[in-house]
Design a protein around this motif. Sequence first.
Motif, PDB file in Angstrom:
ATOM      1  N   LEU A   8      81.795   9.391 130.838  1.00 63.80           N
ATOM      2  CA  LEU A   8      82.252  10.357 129.850  1.00 63.80           C
ATOM      3  C   LEU A   8      82.621   9.676 128.540  1.00 63.80           C
ATOM      4  O   LEU A   8      82.119  10.041 127.482  1.00 63.80           O
ATOM      5  N   GLY A   9      83.501   8.702 128.584  1.00 58.81           N
ATOM      6  CA  GLY A   9      83.878   7.932 127.413  1.00 58.81           C
ATOM      7  C   GLY A   9      84.637   8.745 126.375  1.00 58.81           C
ATOM      8  O   GLY A   9      84.903   9.941 126.542  1.00 58.81           O
ATOM      9  N   GLU A  10      84.990   8.080 125.297  1.00 55.35           N
ATOM     10  CA  GLU A  10      85.765   8.726 124.233  1.00 55.35           C
ATOM     11  C   GLU A  10      84.970   9.829 123.548  1.00 55.35           C
ATOM     12  O   GLU A  10      85.505  10.896 123.234  1.00 55.35           O
ATOM     13  N   ALA A  11      83.677   9.583 123.324  1.00 58.09           N
ATOM     14  CA  ALA A  11      82.851  10.587 122.638  1.00 58.09           C
ATOM     15  C   ALA A  11      82.759  11.873 123.456  1.00 58.09           C
ATOM     16  O   ALA A  11      82.846  12.986 122.918  1.00 58.09           O
ATOM     17  N   GLY A  12      82.593  11.731 124.790  1.00 58.50           N
ATOM     18  CA  GLY A  12      82.515  12.908 125.642  1.00 58.50           C
ATOM     19  C   GLY A  12      83.817  13.676 125.675  1.00 58.50           C
ATOM     20  O   GLY A  12      83.830  14.918 125.640  1.00 58.50           O
ATOM     21  N   LEU A  13      84.941  12.952 125.722  1.00 60.11           N
ATOM     22  CA  LEU A  13      86.242  13.609 125.714  1.00 60.11           C
ATOM     23  C   LEU A  13      86.467  14.347 124.393  1.00 60.11           C
ATOM     24  O   LEU A  13      86.916  15.501 124.384  1.00 60.11           O
ATOM     25  N   ASP A  14      86.131  13.696 123.283  1.00 56.02           N
ATOM     26  CA  ASP A  14      86.307  14.341 121.974  1.00 56.02           C
ATOM     27  C   ASP A  14      85.485  15.620 121.873  1.00 56.02           C
ATOM     28  O   ASP A  14      85.931  16.632 121.313  1.00 56.02           O
ATOM     29  N   GLU A  15      84.283  15.588 122.421  1.00 49.29           N
ATOM     30  CA  GLU A  15      83.421  16.772 122.381  1.00 49.29           C
ATOM     31  C   GLU A  15      84.047  17.920 123.173  1.00 49.29           C
ATOM     32  O   GLU A  15      84.051  19.071 122.712  1.00 49.29           O
ATOM     33  N   LEU A  16      84.594  17.622 124.352  1.00 55.37           N
ATOM     34  CA  LEU A  16      85.228  18.660 125.161  1.00 55.37           C
ATOM     35  C   LEU A  16      86.472  19.219 124.467  1.00 55.37           C
ATOM     36  O   LEU A  16      86.717  20.428 124.487  1.00 55.37           O
ATOM     37  N   LEU A  17      87.262  18.333 123.852  1.00 53.42           N
ATOM     38  CA  LEU A  17      88.460  18.791 123.143  1.00 53.42           C
ATOM     39  C   LEU A  17      88.082  19.710 121.987  1.00 53.42           C
ATOM     40  O   LEU A  17      88.735  20.730 121.742  1.00 53.42           O
ATOM     41  N   ALA A  18      87.022  19.359 121.275  1.00 53.69           N
ATOM     42  CA  ALA A  18      86.588  20.178 120.144  1.00 53.69           C
ATOM     43  C   ALA A  18      86.069  21.540 120.605  1.00 53.69           C
ATOM     44  O   ALA A  18      86.302  22.564 119.954  1.00 53.69           O
ATOM     45  N   GLN A  19      85.365  21.563 121.737  1.00 54.69           N
ATOM     46  CA  GLN A  19      84.813  22.820 122.245  1.00 54.69           C
ATOM     47  C   GLN A  19      85.909  23.846 122.522  1.00 54.69           C
ATOM     48  O   GLN A  19      85.711  25.052 122.338  1.00 54.69           O
ATOM     49  N   HIS A  20      87.066  23.383 122.963  1.00 53.80           N
ATOM     50  CA  HIS A  20      88.143  24.289 123.381  1.00 53.80           C
ATOM     51  C   HIS A  20      89.337  24.231 122.424  1.00 53.80           C
ATOM     52  O   HIS A  20      90.435  24.682 122.779  1.00 53.80           O
ATOM     53  N   ALA A  21      89.136  23.729 121.224  1.00 55.99           N
ATOM     54  CA  ALA A  21      90.248  23.484 120.306  1.00 55.99           C
ATOM     55  C   ALA A  21      90.959  24.748 119.868  1.00 55.99           C
ATOM     56  O   ALA A  21      92.152  24.720 119.537  1.00 55.99           O
ATOM     57  N   HIS A  22      90.271  25.894 119.824  1.00 59.19           N
ATOM     58  CA  HIS A  22      90.882  27.120 119.315  1.00 59.19           C
ATOM     59  C   HIS A  22      91.454  28.004 120.421  1.00 59.19           C
ATOM     60  O   HIS A  22      91.967  29.093 120.140  1.00 59.19           O
ATOM     61  N   ALA A  23      91.374  27.542 121.666  1.00 57.75           N
ATOM     62  CA  ALA A  23      92.040  28.248 122.759  1.00 57.75           C
ATOM     63  C   ALA A  23      93.514  27.874 122.767  1.00 57.75           C
ATOM     64  O   ALA A  23      93.928  26.924 122.097  1.00 57.75           O
ATOM     65  N   ASP A  24      94.337  28.635 123.540  1.00 59.84           N
ATOM     66  CA  ASP A  24      95.728  28.203 123.633  1.00 59.84           C
ATOM     67  C   ASP A  24      95.787  26.900 124.432  1.00 59.84           C
ATOM     68  O   ASP A  24      94.798  26.474 125.026  1.00 59.84           O
ATOM     69  N   LEU A  25      96.954  26.264 124.430  1.00 62.50           N
ATOM     70  CA  LEU A  25      97.041  24.910 124.973  1.00 62.50           C
ATOM     71  C   LEU A  25      96.622  24.845 126.434  1.00 62.50           C
ATOM     72  O   LEU A  25      95.832  23.980 126.829  1.00 62.50           O
ATOM     73  N   GLU A  26      97.149  25.771 127.260  1.00 57.14           N
ATOM     74  CA  GLU A  26      96.805  25.735 128.681  1.00 57.14           C
ATOM     75  C   GLU A  26      95.308  25.918 128.885  1.00 57.14           C
ATOM     76  O   GLU A  26      94.678  25.202 129.674  1.00 57.14           O
ATOM     77  N   ALA A  27      94.713  26.883 128.152  1.00 54.90           N
ATOM     78  CA  ALA A  27      93.281  27.140 128.303  1.00 54.90           C
ATOM     79  C   ALA A  27      92.456  25.948 127.826  1.00 54.90           C
ATOM     80  O   ALA A  27      91.404  25.633 128.404  1.00 54.90           O
TER      81      ALA A  27
END
Length: 399
Positions: free
Chosen positions: A362-381
């Motif tokens: 996964l690495g840092e790039a994969g994690l950043d991509e996942l965080l960006a995909q869900h960035a506008h959801a509430d924190l739990e989501a």
Amino acid sequence: MERGNEDGDGVSKARIILAEDDSSIRKLLAGVLTGQGYEVEAVEHGGLALELVESGQSFDLVITDIQMPVMNGLELIAILSESRPDLPVVVVTGYGDRDLLIELIRLGCDDFVQKPVKATDFLVKVGQVVEMKRHREEAARQERAEMTERNTLLAREAEVYAKSVQDLRTEIAGAKAVYQDLIQLNPGSYKVHAFWKVQTYKSLGGDYIGIRNTPQGCDVLVADVAGHDLAASYHTVLVKAFFDRNFHTDLNGKTFFQVLNRELHDGGRNERMVTAMFLRLDLATMRGELVAAGHPRLVRIPAGTGRVEPISAMGTVLGVQDDIQVDPIHFDIAVGDRFFLYTDGLLNAGWVDGPTGVRRRLGEAGLDELLAQHAHADLEAQVEGVWDGVMRFCRYKQN
């Protein structure tokens, strides 16, 4: 350091070696120096000067001619620059030119006096070089004293912290239950909104997350002890005990890591590598402080932006060396900012491509991509969405 003479203010005069093959110049310069209270050992060539240096006596300065029999001045300076770089050298010569001056500077000569020597200029340069040496020695003494004091304070802090974990040491038999308790937080009890996911590889492990309210805001600690055995859990208990105590002592992240490292290292008897990240959020000043000890970077998503911003702090891992270097960084924070801390197990999530045998990580790039995909959801989501994405990426197989 003993000296032969003192000036009128009670300050010890320097001891000087004078190497000059011309007897009349040697006597003249020695007389000028002794007339000012310096203690002088006058010799005929560089070989005798070197013998004096190596005799174990204390000297503050070497004054040397260049052209001398047996060992000339350049040879003497070259040897002293290697064996005694702390001992300054002044050259007195009638053969100086630009190329010679460059060579003298390269070899480490501190000053240069042309023949015929003017007594006043000569004494001024000698005094300046001697004073510079004294300033360097005094600065070195002060640095050693300050380092000793710092080490003493850290040792005392470590002793205080060590006492608070004695009871925990006796309870290590219940490590599994204790460890499960270590990786749980108390929802709704913090000054910031927190949400987390934990998946242990085994019933024992070394991951730790802690949040403690402070008068100004809160401290967050994430740590990862190498291994999944009893010793790893013991070290995790130790980390928790120190973090709990820090609520009362309020050490900053850098000092906290220094004190924790001293206990973790434990003289090398229980060496176990620990990476950690300490995040302090001051809600009164809206400032953040980050200190990392070999830990993966922090990720921030500024309020309302959806933009992923990695924040990296440099630092040495804990528990391996008796001294560590950590560099705190400070930054502004705003209401609604999100901060994501994690251990390297998340970055190492992966799968192996059967046909090629290539491991995908996964690495840092994969994690950043996942965080960006869900960035506008509430924190739990967002956390749940990232977690689900990680599990799908690694084919739901923990590694």
